[in-house]
Design a protein around this motif. Structure first.
Motif, PDB file in Angstrom:
ATOM      1  N   ALA A 188      -5.920  18.857 -21.469  1.00  0.00           N
ATOM      2  CA  ALA A 188      -6.248  18.684 -20.052  1.00  0.00           C
ATOM      3  C   ALA A 188      -5.133  19.215 -19.160  1.00  0.00           C
ATOM      4  CB  ALA A 188      -6.515  17.209 -19.760  1.00  0.00           C
ATOM      5  N   ARG A 189      -3.894  18.952 -19.528  1.00  0.00           N
ATOM      6  CA  ARG A 189      -2.770  19.423 -18.703  1.00  0.00           C
ATOM      7  C   ARG A 189      -2.721  20.940 -18.652  1.00  0.00           C
ATOM      8  NH1 ARG A 189       1.225  17.813 -21.526  1.00  0.00           N
ATOM      9  NH2 ARG A 189       2.102  19.806 -22.162  1.00  0.00           N
ATOM     10  N   PHE A 190      -2.854  21.602 -19.801  1.00  0.00           N
ATOM     11  CA  PHE A 190      -2.848  23.059 -19.817  1.00  0.00           C
ATOM     12  C   PHE A 190      -4.029  23.612 -19.011  1.00  0.00           C
ATOM     13  CE2 PHE A 190      -0.347  23.180 -24.013  1.00  0.00           C
ATOM     14  CZ  PHE A 190       0.812  23.580 -23.382  1.00  0.00           C
ATOM     15  N   THR A 191      -5.178  22.967 -19.140  1.00  0.00           N
ATOM     16  CA  THR A 191      -6.378  23.421 -18.436  1.00  0.00           C
ATOM     17  C   THR A 191      -6.217  23.283 -16.930  1.00  0.00           C
ATOM     18  OG1 THR A 191      -7.814  22.853 -20.312  1.00  0.00           O
ATOM     19  CG2 THR A 191      -8.853  23.018 -18.140  1.00  0.00           C
ATOM     20  N   VAL A 192      -5.777  22.127 -16.486  1.00  0.00           N
ATOM     21  CA  VAL A 192      -5.633  21.875 -15.048  1.00  0.00           C
ATOM     22  C   VAL A 192      -4.557  22.774 -14.447  1.00  0.00           C
ATOM     23  CG1 VAL A 192      -4.927  20.145 -13.346  1.00  0.00           C
ATOM     24  CG2 VAL A 192      -6.539  19.531 -15.174  1.00  0.00           C
ATOM     25  N   ASP A 193      -3.443  22.937 -15.158  1.00  0.00           N
ATOM     26  CA  ASP A 193      -2.384  23.832 -14.655  1.00  0.00           C
ATOM     27  C   ASP A 193      -2.907  25.257 -14.516  1.00  0.00           C
ATOM     28  OD1 ASP A 193      -0.662  21.696 -14.594  1.00  0.00           O
ATOM     29  OD2 ASP A 193       0.465  22.272 -16.390  1.00  0.00           O
ATOM     30  N   PHE A 194      -3.667  25.706 -15.508  1.00  0.00           N
ATOM     31  CA  PHE A 194      -4.234  27.050 -15.497  1.00  0.00           C
ATOM     32  C   PHE A 194      -5.171  27.224 -14.298  1.00  0.00           C
ATOM     33  CE2 PHE A 194      -7.997  29.545 -17.052  1.00  0.00           C
ATOM     34  CZ  PHE A 194      -7.405  30.794 -17.103  1.00  0.00           C
ATOM     35  N   LEU A 195      -6.066  26.278 -14.080  1.00  0.00           N
ATOM     36  CA  LEU A 195      -7.020  26.376 -12.969  1.00  0.00           C
ATOM     37  C   LEU A 195      -6.329  26.230 -11.629  1.00  0.00           C
ATOM     38  CD1 LEU A 195     -10.011  24.332 -14.465  1.00  0.00           C
ATOM     39  CD2 LEU A 195      -9.780  26.837 -14.307  1.00  0.00           C
TER      40      LEU A 195
ATOM     41  N   ALA B 255     -12.886  14.723 -21.603  1.00  0.00           N
ATOM     42  CA  ALA B 255     -13.599  14.684 -20.323  1.00  0.00           C
ATOM     43  C   ALA B 255     -12.973  13.673 -19.372  1.00  0.00           C
ATOM     44  CB  ALA B 255     -15.073  14.368 -20.556  1.00  0.00           C
ATOM     45  N   ARG B 256     -12.578  12.534 -19.882  1.00  0.00           N
ATOM     46  CA  ARG B 256     -11.995  11.503 -19.014  1.00  0.00           C
ATOM     47  C   ARG B 256     -10.616  11.905 -18.492  1.00  0.00           C
ATOM     48  NH1 ARG B 256     -14.308   6.230 -22.352  1.00  0.00           N
ATOM     49  NH2 ARG B 256     -16.390   6.303 -21.395  1.00  0.00           N
ATOM     50  N   GLU B 257      -9.873  12.652 -19.280  1.00  0.00           N
ATOM     51  CA  GLU B 257      -8.591  13.177 -18.791  1.00  0.00           C
ATOM     52  C   GLU B 257      -8.816  14.216 -17.701  1.00  0.00           C
ATOM     53  OE1 GLU B 257      -5.475  12.274 -19.408  1.00  0.00           O
ATOM     54  OE2 GLU B 257      -6.089  10.716 -20.816  1.00  0.00           O
ATOM     55  N   LEU B 258      -9.740  15.123 -17.939  1.00  0.00           N
ATOM     56  CA  LEU B 258     -10.024  16.179 -16.957  1.00  0.00           C
ATOM     57  C   LEU B 258     -10.647  15.614 -15.682  1.00  0.00           C
ATOM     58  CD1 LEU B 258     -11.504  18.832 -19.400  1.00  0.00           C
ATOM     59  CD2 LEU B 258      -9.380  19.091 -18.102  1.00  0.00           C
ATOM     60  N   ALA B 259     -11.391  14.512 -15.820  1.00  0.00           N
ATOM     61  CA  ALA B 259     -12.114  13.941 -14.686  1.00  0.00           C
ATOM     62  C   ALA B 259     -11.199  13.289 -13.657  1.00  0.00           C
ATOM     63  CB  ALA B 259     -13.124  12.916 -15.191  1.00  0.00           C
ATOM     64  N   LYS B 260      -9.891  13.219 -13.950  1.00  0.00           N
ATOM     65  CA  LYS B 260      -8.961  12.658 -12.968  1.00  0.00           C
ATOM     66  C   LYS B 260      -8.835  13.556 -11.737  1.00  0.00           C
ATOM     67  CE  LYS B 260      -6.388  10.200 -16.556  1.00  0.00           C
ATOM     68  NZ  LYS B 260      -5.139  10.127 -17.357  1.00  0.00           N
ATOM     69  N   GLY B 261      -9.264  14.842 -11.879  1.00  0.00           N
ATOM     70  CA  GLY B 261      -9.215  15.739 -10.728  1.00  0.00           C
ATOM     71  C   GLY B 261     -10.358  16.726 -10.652  1.00  0.00           C
TER      72      GLY B 261
END
Length: 249
Positions: A237-244, A44-50
């Motif tokens: 988080a990186r794969f998730t953010v890139d995907f979104l 969650a803290r990694e994803l919460a950067k954006g």
């Protein structure tokens, strides 16, 4: 400075908890069987950067209220998630489901398509033929020594809070849950995240999901265990953010 907060929302007369992190577009984390929001802090803290991340506790899990007789099946979990998304104004948000949480978001996308945004399924269950409860326990016993030691205490707290009876009921329903007709109805863009060292969810399982879901993509994490969100939070988080981000272009 602490940047996360607790959110409590009444759903079906039950006080439902989510831990909220960050700022930006919403993303909801749906936990695995018996798991709780506090097991997903690293991700969650990694994803919460954006993103604004909601680490949701299903009924009877984590800090959310449940009833002795409910929930007892995956559809109960899905129905509650749909009602919670309505109550919080998060209908249509991106959903990240871990393990059985992946199966729940598939079920949601098929039965409540208007409630589900893009899907990220991390070490997901949900193949048309799920293993027996005994097979699930044996696979988990193989996985536990591979997980980060720091996850042991949060995991034990979560399983104790959920309770053995509730977990067994949900695991038994998972064995009987027929996702075959549901998966082709999942029309949302879907990212399947697989751990190469996961003894619980095998590579062929993720391939079967990829075949069944029309708009799915696989990303495999070398060395990843079943608790991918804890062992490789930055990679997930990186794969998730890139995907979104790609979907939002």
């Amino acid at each position: 400075m602490k940047t996360d907060r607790a959110q409590y929302t009444p759903v079906y007369g039950l006080r439902t908890h989510a831990r909220v992190y960050g700022h930006g577009g919403p993303l909801v984390i749906v936990p695995g069987l018996g798991c709780a929001s506090w097991m997903y802090v690293r991700l969650a803290r990694e994803l919460a950067k954006g993103r604004t991340v909601y680490a949701y506790d299903p009924p009877g899990h984590g800090h959310s209220e449940g009833r002795p007789e409910w929930p007892v099946c995956l559809e109960d979990l899905t129905d509650h998630l749909a009602a919670w998304l309505d109550a919080t104004g998060l209908r249509g948000s991106a959903l990240l489901g871990h393990s059985i949480g992946g199966e729940v978001i598939f079920d949601l996308a098929a039965r409540y398509p208007q409630h589900a945004g893009p899907l990220i399924a991390c070490s997901p269950t949900g193949i048309p033929e799920n293993p027996s409860v005994l097979a699930q326990l044996l696979r988990l016993s193989l996985d536990l020594p591979r997980e980060r030691l720091g996850l042991l205490w949060p995991g034990m707290r979560a399983y104790t809070r959920c309770g053995t009876l509730r977990m067994l009921r949900l695991a038994q329903d998972q064995e009987d849950h027929n996702t075959g007709p549901l998966l082709p109805a999942v029309k949302q863009p879907t990212l399947l995240l697989s751990g190469q060292a996961d003894p619980v969810i095998r590579r062929w399982t993720v391939q079967a999901l990829h075949t069944a879901i029309p708009n799915a993509t696989i990303r495999e994490i070398v060395g990843g265990t079943h608790a991918l969100m804890d062992t490789f939070p930055r990679t997930v988080a990186r794969f998730t953010v890139d995907f979104l981000d790609d979907l939002e272009k």
